[in-house]
Every structure is written in structure tokens, then in C-alpha cells.
Design a protein around this motif. Structure first.
Motif, PDB file in Angstrom:
ATOM      1  N   SER A 174       0.839  -1.193   0.000  1.00  0.00           N
ATOM      2  CA  SER A 174       0.000   0.000   0.000  1.00  0.00           C
ATOM      3  C   SER A 174       0.876   1.245   0.000  1.00  0.00           C
ATOM      4  N   GLY A 175       0.260   2.415   0.166  1.00  0.00           N
ATOM      5  CA  GLY A 175       1.001   3.657   0.148  1.00  0.00           C
ATOM      6  C   GLY A 175       1.616   4.041   1.482  1.00  0.00           C
ATOM      7  N   VAL A 176       1.582   3.125   2.441  1.00  0.00           N
ATOM      8  CA  VAL A 176       2.157   3.406   3.758  1.00  0.00           C
ATOM      9  C   VAL A 176       3.682   3.536   3.643  1.00  0.00           C
ATOM     10  N   ILE A 177       4.236   4.515   4.336  1.00  0.00           N
ATOM     11  CA  ILE A 177       5.689   4.656   4.415  1.00  0.00           C
ATOM     12  C   ILE A 177       6.198   3.747   5.524  1.00  0.00           C
ATOM     13  N   LEU A 178       7.080   2.831   5.202  1.00  0.00           N
ATOM     14  CA  LEU A 178       7.699   1.964   6.201  1.00  0.00           C
ATOM     15  C   LEU A 178       9.201   2.036   5.985  1.00  0.00           C
ATOM     16  N   THR A 179       9.919   2.530   6.984  1.00  0.00           N
ATOM     17  CA  THR A 179      11.315   2.869   6.759  1.00  0.00           C
ATOM     18  C   THR A 179      12.090   2.890   8.069  1.00  0.00           C
ATOM     19  N   TYR A 180      13.343   3.320   7.997  1.00  0.00           N
ATOM     20  CA  TYR A 180      14.175   3.525   9.177  1.00  0.00           C
ATOM     21  C   TYR A 180      14.130   5.002   9.584  1.00  0.00           C
ATOM     22  N   TYR A 181      14.488   5.263  10.832  1.00  0.00           N
ATOM     23  CA  TYR A 181      14.546   6.645  11.306  1.00  0.00           C
ATOM     24  C   TYR A 181      15.342   7.520  10.345  1.00  0.00           C
ATOM     25  N   ASP A 183      15.995   7.330   7.297  1.00  0.00           N
ATOM     26  CA  ASP A 183      15.484   7.487   5.934  1.00  0.00           C
ATOM     27  C   ASP A 183      14.115   8.164   5.893  1.00  0.00           C
ATOM     28  N   LEU A 184      13.554   8.470   7.055  1.00  0.00           N
ATOM     29  CA  LEU A 184      12.181   8.973   7.093  1.00  0.00           C
ATOM     30  C   LEU A 184      12.044  10.313   6.387  1.00  0.00           C
ATOM     31  N   GLN A 185      12.964  11.225   6.620  1.00  0.00           N
ATOM     32  CA  GLN A 185      12.883  12.531   5.958  1.00  0.00           C
ATOM     33  C   GLN A 185      12.859  12.369   4.442  1.00  0.00           C
ATOM     34  N   LYS A 186      13.776  11.567   3.930  1.00  0.00           N
ATOM     35  CA  LYS A 186      13.867  11.342   2.478  1.00  0.00           C
ATOM     36  C   LYS A 186      12.589  10.716   1.940  1.00  0.00           C
ATOM     37  N   ASP A 187      12.045   9.741   2.664  1.00  0.00           N
ATOM     38  CA  ASP A 187      10.850   9.047   2.183  1.00  0.00           C
ATOM     39  C   ASP A 187       9.615   9.939   2.241  1.00  0.00           C
ATOM     40  N   ILE A 188       9.534  10.802   3.260  1.00  0.00           N
ATOM     41  CA  ILE A 188       8.418  11.745   3.324  1.00  0.00           C
ATOM     42  C   ILE A 188       8.531  12.765   2.199  1.00  0.00           C
ATOM     43  N   GLU A 189       9.734  13.242   1.938  1.00  0.00           N
ATOM     44  CA  GLU A 189       9.939  14.208   0.852  1.00  0.00           C
ATOM     45  C   GLU A 189       9.537  13.602  -0.491  1.00  0.00           C
ATOM     46  N   TYR A 190       9.843  12.310  -0.679  1.00  0.00           N
ATOM     47  CA  TYR A 190       9.440  11.636  -1.925  1.00  0.00           C
ATOM     48  C   TYR A 190       7.917  11.570  -2.017  1.00  0.00           C
ATOM     49  N   LEU A 192       5.794  13.599  -0.614  1.00  0.00           N
ATOM     50  CA  LEU A 192       5.308  14.960  -0.849  1.00  0.00           C
ATOM     51  C   LEU A 192       5.463  15.374  -2.310  1.00  0.00           C
ATOM     52  N   SER A 193       6.516  14.884  -2.943  1.00  0.00           N
ATOM     53  CA  SER A 193       6.759  15.247  -4.347  1.00  0.00           C
ATOM     54  C   SER A 193       5.668  14.709  -5.276  1.00  0.00           C
ATOM     55  N   LYS A 194       4.915  13.716  -4.808  1.00  0.00           N
ATOM     56  CA  LYS A 194       3.858  13.105  -5.614  1.00  0.00           C
ATOM     57  C   LYS A 194       2.493  13.731  -5.346  1.00  0.00           C
ATOM     58  N   ILE A 195       2.435  14.665  -4.371  1.00  0.00           N
ATOM     59  CA  ILE A 195       1.163  15.279  -3.995  1.00  0.00           C
ATOM     60  C   ILE A 195       1.101  16.676  -4.617  1.00  0.00           C
ATOM     61  N   ASN A 196       0.239  16.839  -5.613  1.00  0.00           N
ATOM     62  CA  ASN A 196       0.158  18.118  -6.316  1.00  0.00           C
ATOM     63  C   ASN A 196      -1.231  18.750  -6.277  1.00  0.00           C
ATOM     64  N   ASN A 197      -2.199  18.035  -5.681  1.00  0.00           N
ATOM     65  CA  ASN A 197      -3.585  18.499  -5.776  1.00  0.00           C
ATOM     66  C   ASN A 197      -4.154  19.018  -4.460  1.00  0.00           C
ATOM     67  N   TYR A 198      -3.269  19.309  -3.487  1.00  0.00           N
ATOM     68  CA  TYR A 198      -3.801  19.809  -2.209  1.00  0.00           C
ATOM     69  C   TYR A 198      -2.771  20.691  -1.517  1.00  0.00           C
ATOM     70  N   THR A 199      -3.253  21.799  -0.974  1.00  0.00           N
ATOM     71  CA  THR A 199      -2.438  22.653  -0.120  1.00  0.00           C
ATOM     72  C   THR A 199      -3.319  23.194   0.998  1.00  0.00           C
ATOM     73  N   MET A 200      -2.922  22.917   2.214  1.00  0.00           N
ATOM     74  CA  MET A 200      -3.679  23.372   3.369  1.00  0.00           C
ATOM     75  C   MET A 200      -3.365  24.842   3.654  1.00  0.00           C
ATOM     76  N   THR A 201      -4.401  25.607   3.950  1.00  0.00           N
ATOM     77  CA  THR A 201      -4.165  26.997   4.311  1.00  0.00           C
ATOM     78  C   THR A 201      -3.508  27.067   5.687  1.00  0.00           C
ATOM     79  N   GLN A 202      -2.790  28.150   5.929  1.00  0.00           N
ATOM     80  CA  GLN A 202      -2.160  28.336   7.234  1.00  0.00           C
ATOM     81  C   GLN A 202      -3.211  28.403   8.333  1.00  0.00           C
TER      82      GLN A 202
END
Length: 231
Positions: A174-181, A183-190, A192-202
């Protein structure tokens, strides 16, 4: 003999200096401000230590405006609570992160209710421990948190294991991120790079953060009741 004693003294001095530096750095961190956990409690508690280590890997996200909450106890419909390790608030959604400060070898399948931790005990022998599937565990956390946030906010699941362990035979489709501590930043950034259809307001991010923050830093009775309900 003199050299052994001298080496021991140097090693002890090195640990003491690292402890002092770590203490000062910790007290200035947002993790300390958010949780109110003392440095000693984090230093000696395995779970808190892993959580703080995880936060250190995620700190770069603060520079992009992200916020964090730790140790949330979210009420559920059955009268119990879900204990959530970390929630990261990002303009593209929330990341609900389950921290596993484990060692040894980890075996598991996304569809299996129980996973296995294998620990060496010497003389080519090993000891096995079973633990609840963290993907299913985090899915329960997300269902709980969903009831308290705007329906339009995307929520992503991430499971992070300590670098002290080895994910030997773990399958996730599935789309769950499963990783090591580490590598988490890198995997979250990846992710995020695939998400283009949503931006939360401040405004919505602040509103959601404030709404969920009431479930962080809960009193001892709430934590004790959670432990009792998990038995």
C-alpha cells in the motif's frame, strides 16, 4: 593497568561531555517545549528516546513551516484512546508517524496481524517476540484522528523503525511509508513530491494543530487508563 584506567577515565569524561551537550541542545528543542518531558526521562526511557531521535531526523521540516505534536491520546468511540507517537503538520497534509525503537531482525507482512522481532541470545540462538502489526496499529490511530479534523485534509501513515534493527522480510504494497529513522525525511519528501492536488491553508493548519494539541501532554491518569485498556 595504568593505560586501562586512563582509557576508562577518558571514556567516562567523553560520555559526560556528550550528556551535557545533549542536555543543552534538548532544552532548546521544540520537542522539549511540546512534550515537557525532562531530558533524564528521555535519556533513560527507550520509547521516549526513540521518539526524540525520530524528531531529530524530522527537524529539517520545521524550516518549511511544519509543526509537530507528540504523545497524543485521542479518544475513540469505544471509550478507549489511541496513543499516537508523532503527528507532523505539513501544508500538503498530516503525517501520523508510529515510532518503533526496536533492535534485532524484523519480519512481517502488511496483512499479518502479528509481526516478529528476532533477537540474538548467544551461541547461535535467538529469541522471538511477537508484536501487533504497526501498519494496522497506525490505521487505527488515523481512524481515531479523522473524527477531529476537517474531512478534506489528507492523512498519511508512516512507520519508522530504529536503525538498530534490520527489516529482513517485510512486505508492504500500500502507500504506507515503512522505513528507518534515518530514511524517514527522504521518504516523506518523496511522498510529498507526488502530492500536487492539495495545499492546506495556514489558518486551517493552525486550527487543526490547536484542536489536536489538547490531546497532547495529558495527565498521568489518562496515560494510566490507556495502559489498562491495552491489557
Amino acid at each position: 593497568m595504568v593505560y586501562i584506567i586512563l582509557a576508562a577515565i577518558i571514556a567516562a569524561a567523553y560520555r559526560f561531555i556528550n550528556f551535557i551537550i545533549g542536555y543543552r541542545y534538548y532544552n532548546e528543542s521544540d520537542y522539549c517545549q511540546s512534550t515537557n518531558n525532562s531530558y533524564l526521562s528521555v535519556y533513560f526511557d527507550k520509547g521516549l528516546s526513540g521518539e526524540y531521535k525520530l524528531y531529530q531526523y524530522l527537524q529539517p521540516f520545521e524550516l518549511t513551516g511544519c509543526k509537530f505534536l507528540f504523545n497524543l491520546y485521542i479518544p475513540r468511540d469505544n471509550g478507549k484512546t489511541s496513543e499516537i507517537d508523532v503527528v507532523m503538520f505539513h501544508p500538503k497534509g498530516l503525517f501520523v508517524i508510529e515510532s518503533k525503537n526496536y533492535s534485532g531482525w524484523i519480519f512481517g507482512n502488511e496483512n499479518n496481524k502479528q509481526w516478529t522481532q528476532t533477537l540474538p541470545v548467544g551461541r547461535r540462538r535467538s529469541h522471538k517476540e511477537r508484536f501487533y502489526n504497526p501498519i494496522m496499529q497506525n490505521a487505527t490511530h488515523i481512524r481515531a484522528i479523522r473524527k477531529y479534523i476537517d474531512d478534506t485534509i489528507p492523512v498519511y501513515s508512516a512507520i519508522a523503525f530504529s536503525n538498530k534493527c534490520t527489516l529482513k522480510n517485510v512486505t508492504v504494497k500500500s502507500g504506507v511509508i515503512l522505513t528507518y529513522y534515518s530514511d524517514l525525511q527522504k521518504d516523506i519528501e518523496y511522498k510529498l513530491s507526488k502530492i500536487n492536488n492539495y495545499t492546506m491553508t495556514q489558518e486551517l493548519m493552525n486550527e487543526t494543530y490547536n484542536k489536536l494539541s489538547q490531546y497532547a501532554n495529558v495527565d498521568a491518569s489518562t496515560r494510566l487508563q490507556h495502559i489498562r485498556n491495552c491489557r
